[in-house]
Design a protein around this motif. Sequence first.
Motif, PDB file in Angstrom:
ATOM      1  N   PHE A 118       0.626  -1.259  -0.018  1.00  0.00           N
ATOM      2  CA  PHE A 118       0.067   0.008  -0.121  1.00  0.00           C
ATOM      3  C   PHE A 118       0.940   1.302  -0.015  1.00  0.00           C
ATOM      4  N   TYR A 119       0.447   2.313  -0.735  1.00  0.00           N
ATOM      5  CA  TYR A 119       1.091   3.446  -0.886  1.00  0.00           C
ATOM      6  C   TYR A 119      -0.016   4.567  -0.864  1.00  0.00           C
ATOM      7  N   GLY A 151      -4.251  -6.542   2.678  1.00  0.00           N
ATOM      8  CA  GLY A 151      -5.465  -6.503   2.130  1.00  0.00           C
ATOM      9  C   GLY A 151      -6.369  -7.557   2.097  1.00  0.00           C
ATOM     10  N   VAL A 152      -5.787  -8.721   2.095  1.00  0.00           N
ATOM     11  CA  VAL A 152      -6.548  -9.979   2.067  1.00  0.00           C
ATOM     12  C   VAL A 152      -7.129 -10.142   3.219  1.00  0.00           C
ATOM     13  N   LEU A 153      -6.768  -9.643   4.506  1.00  0.00           N
ATOM     14  CA  LEU A 153      -7.479  -9.548   5.598  1.00  0.00           C
ATOM     15  C   LEU A 153      -8.994  -8.877   5.662  1.00  0.00           C
ATOM     16  N   SER A 154      -8.768  -7.792   4.653  1.00  0.00           N
ATOM     17  CA  SER A 154     -10.114  -7.252   4.489  1.00  0.00           C
ATOM     18  C   SER A 154     -11.101  -7.817   3.692  1.00  0.00           C
ATOM     19  N   ALA A 155     -10.610  -9.047   3.040  1.00  0.00           N
ATOM     20  CA  ALA A 155     -11.640  -9.804   2.235  1.00  0.00           C
ATOM     21  C   ALA A 155     -12.152 -11.102   3.236  1.00  0.00           C
ATOM     22  N   ASP A 156     -11.620 -11.203   4.531  1.00  0.00           N
ATOM     23  CA  ASP A 156     -12.211 -12.198   5.525  1.00  0.00           C
ATOM     24  C   ASP A 156     -13.475 -11.882   6.244  1.00  0.00           C
ATOM     25  N   ASP A 157     -13.985 -12.894   7.011  1.00  0.00           N
ATOM     26  CA  ASP A 157     -15.056 -12.949   7.816  1.00  0.00           C
ATOM     27  C   ASP A 157     -14.819 -11.259   8.592  1.00  0.00           C
ATOM     28  N   ARG A 158     -15.956 -10.575   8.759  1.00  0.00           N
ATOM     29  CA  ARG A 158     -15.719  -9.389   9.202  1.00  0.00           C
ATOM     30  C   ARG A 158     -15.463  -9.666  10.928  1.00  0.00           C
ATOM     31  N   LEU A 205      -4.683 -14.463  -7.976  1.00  0.00           N
ATOM     32  CA  LEU A 205      -3.583 -14.027  -8.036  1.00  0.00           C
ATOM     33  C   LEU A 205      -3.576 -12.442  -7.628  1.00  0.00           C
ATOM     34  N   ASN A 206      -4.727 -11.909  -7.573  1.00  0.00           N
ATOM     35  CA  ASN A 206      -4.907 -10.477  -7.219  1.00  0.00           C
ATOM     36  C   ASN A 206      -5.806 -10.094  -5.941  1.00  0.00           C
ATOM     37  N   VAL A 207      -6.284 -11.134  -5.477  1.00  0.00           N
ATOM     38  CA  VAL A 207      -7.126 -11.037  -4.356  1.00  0.00           C
ATOM     39  C   VAL A 207      -6.636 -10.179  -3.029  1.00  0.00           C
ATOM     40  N   ALA A 208      -5.337 -10.138  -2.921  1.00  0.00           N
ATOM     41  CA  ALA A 208      -4.718  -9.443  -1.717  1.00  0.00           C
ATOM     42  C   ALA A 208      -4.098  -8.161  -2.350  1.00  0.00           C
ATOM     43  N   ASN A 209      -4.502  -7.950  -3.575  1.00  0.00           N
ATOM     44  CA  ASN A 209      -3.909  -6.415  -4.142  1.00  0.00           C
ATOM     45  C   ASN A 209      -4.973  -5.353  -3.981  1.00  0.00           C
ATOM     46  N   ARG A 210      -5.764  -5.405  -2.911  1.00  0.00           N
ATOM     47  CA  ARG A 210      -7.082  -4.551  -2.920  1.00  0.00           C
ATOM     48  C   ARG A 210      -7.127  -4.227  -1.273  1.00  0.00           C
ATOM     49  N   PHE A 211      -8.057  -3.116  -1.363  1.00  0.00           N
ATOM     50  CA  PHE A 211      -8.430  -2.989   0.107  1.00  0.00           C
ATOM     51  C   PHE A 211      -9.929  -3.060   0.220  1.00  0.00           C
ATOM     52  N   TYR A 212     -10.607  -3.894   0.419  1.00  0.00           N
ATOM     53  CA  TYR A 212     -12.025  -4.150   0.188  1.00  0.00           C
ATOM     54  C   TYR A 212     -12.925  -3.281   1.085  1.00  0.00           C
TER      55      TYR A 212
END
Length: 668
Positions: A221-222, A270-277, A347-354
């Motif tokens: 992240f930047y 970022g992938v942590l934000s894709a997890d169960d809330r 391959l890109n699921v962690a390259n996000r902040f959901y």
Amino acid sequence: MRDISTNSLNSAQRARPSLPRLPVPDLRQTLDRYLASLEPLLLEDERLGKASYESSYAFRVQKARAFERGIGKVLQDRLLALDRASLHNWLDDNFWMDKAYLEWRAPLLINSNWWLAFHDDDLLPESAKTGESSDSRAGITLWQIRRAAWLIHRVLDYKGQLDTGELHSETTRTGIWLRQSISKMFNIARIPTPLCDIISPSPPADCPDARKLLLTLHNWFYAIPVYHPPNSPNDIPKLMEPREIESQIRAVVLDVEQRLANGDTATPVGVLSADDRDRWAANQQHLLSIHPTNRKSYQKMLSSVMGLSLDHMTHTIPPGPRTSYSPEGISQEVLDAHLHTIRAHALNVANRFYDKPFTLIVDSSTRAGATGEHAPCDALVPSIVAEYGIVEGVDESAFSATWDEREPGGWERLDWVADEKIQKECVEAHARAVKIIEDSDDSVLWFGGYGTDWIKGIAKLAPDAYIQMVLQLAWYKTRGEFTATYETVLTRMFKHGRTETLRTVTRDSRAWVLAMMDPQCAQETRYKALQRAIQTHTRLTREAATGRGIDRHLLGLRLMMRPHEGEESPLFNDELFERSQQWKLSTSGLSAGHLFRGTGFGAVYDDGYGINYLAAPSMIKFGIESKFSSPLTSTEKFKQTIVECLYEMRFLCSLMEAINSYPVTSHL
């Protein structure tokens, strides 16, 4: 002079339109409409050998009347009192966002976040669309950066023109709605907390972090500036030009390239934000407790104006048994691969902040799209912003002919100090996210046989209702039964209005579907049944849009109950009450979608479908999502059935139009 300007100001204020308050519907009308919505379900129960329709319906009428005379009147009075105490309206001010979104504990990935795939930019060189470039750095190409910078500038320019009133000023109701809605897309994020999330407060106008964009690349992240600092506290920050934004992105790309060369890897927070809330809430709290750097990085992410994810690869899917209906020569594999890129893949699921409401995504072949957290505003709002962003293609003259090798200032790493627990949680969250993705049967259908021009001009029917009947027929053909169906209707005419549910399954829609399935039924009978079904659907749409829907009212009444004081109601405890809201077919129409390749959102139930459609004059696009794990659903089969139904309905309407227009001759 003071009196004159004061009078002028007061006149201007009086002339400015205001949106009315969302009404609390009449209790008797809501109950009557609720009972009407049960009729097709009760008729189906009777057809399947359960209790008779007459006795079952009479039983529900009895419940409704007892409710109206008893606890219902008390709940209605409480809801009216709540409305009087509410600043904007009884629904949005008090519980809509919590009940519809923030209390959900399921991961946002696919389950809640929406996604939009943009058409390719025709102004870009064809060589840029291959993903291969001699100037690629860290897998990121020159034109990928330029398209990203251009889209960012266009989107934030639209935001700025709304803020200043240059576009859609508050002299119109549309302007009021747009400004209120679009303001919720920027500079905020969803924050995970146990049991119910919250929305971060907007940062102060003079906060430097509010002038920065959250950029994600190779899971790092930047924060990069996209506005110039104001010269004085009262100045409005000036949006950077595309070439300046390009320079900031390039600086980050070069920094990532060096980190990769050093053998560094990102902690994929970022992938942590894709997890169960609840799990993300626990991990977020632990992450923030490890080191002050983490709290600083997280706050900058929340305050950032919006997100940008640059993917360093172009996702492809192998050819398979997919039926393509694209009239523009784009293969189904290309359409679906693009859609999956924006939705997320392994391959890109962690390259996000959901948790951000609006994130642009551009991959190495310049394919682009957007995704976002759904709670602050409904999907139509970001789609309007996105359309403005892409309606004008990249202007090469807006960029420097050569790279400026000078290092631009202002960008910063948003790094994380992680312990063994967080590293382990990232690995496990990634595995869970991939499992969700791999179960997502997501595709886009481009139907070019006809569109809204034919539906309105030849069939002389309402396009949205017509498409809803297509979906009803397709569901029944694939399942042999009816199911509760949700269609989104905007209540934008009201102050802080959001949405209402339109219950698509009606007595008339059921009768039409059964007529179509009966080989002995005359075509004229089928057509008249279709007309009645569409008339009923159009009426329900009008009622929902004007604050006379039933589902938000019923939700409000339920929430006014005080179970801790022993209050309960047989109306709400009825199994049919719950079944009538099991939206296994969840649908929403968006726009004509000329600039979108596809759209999507997740199915609400594992054995159902999430369907978004774009109805244009000569084409209808469907974004369809279901679950591979369900033996009852198949996106590919549902696509094929939709096409079959569209042609059947065209034949029916064309036949009746021909019969009705055939001249009648007199035999003397």
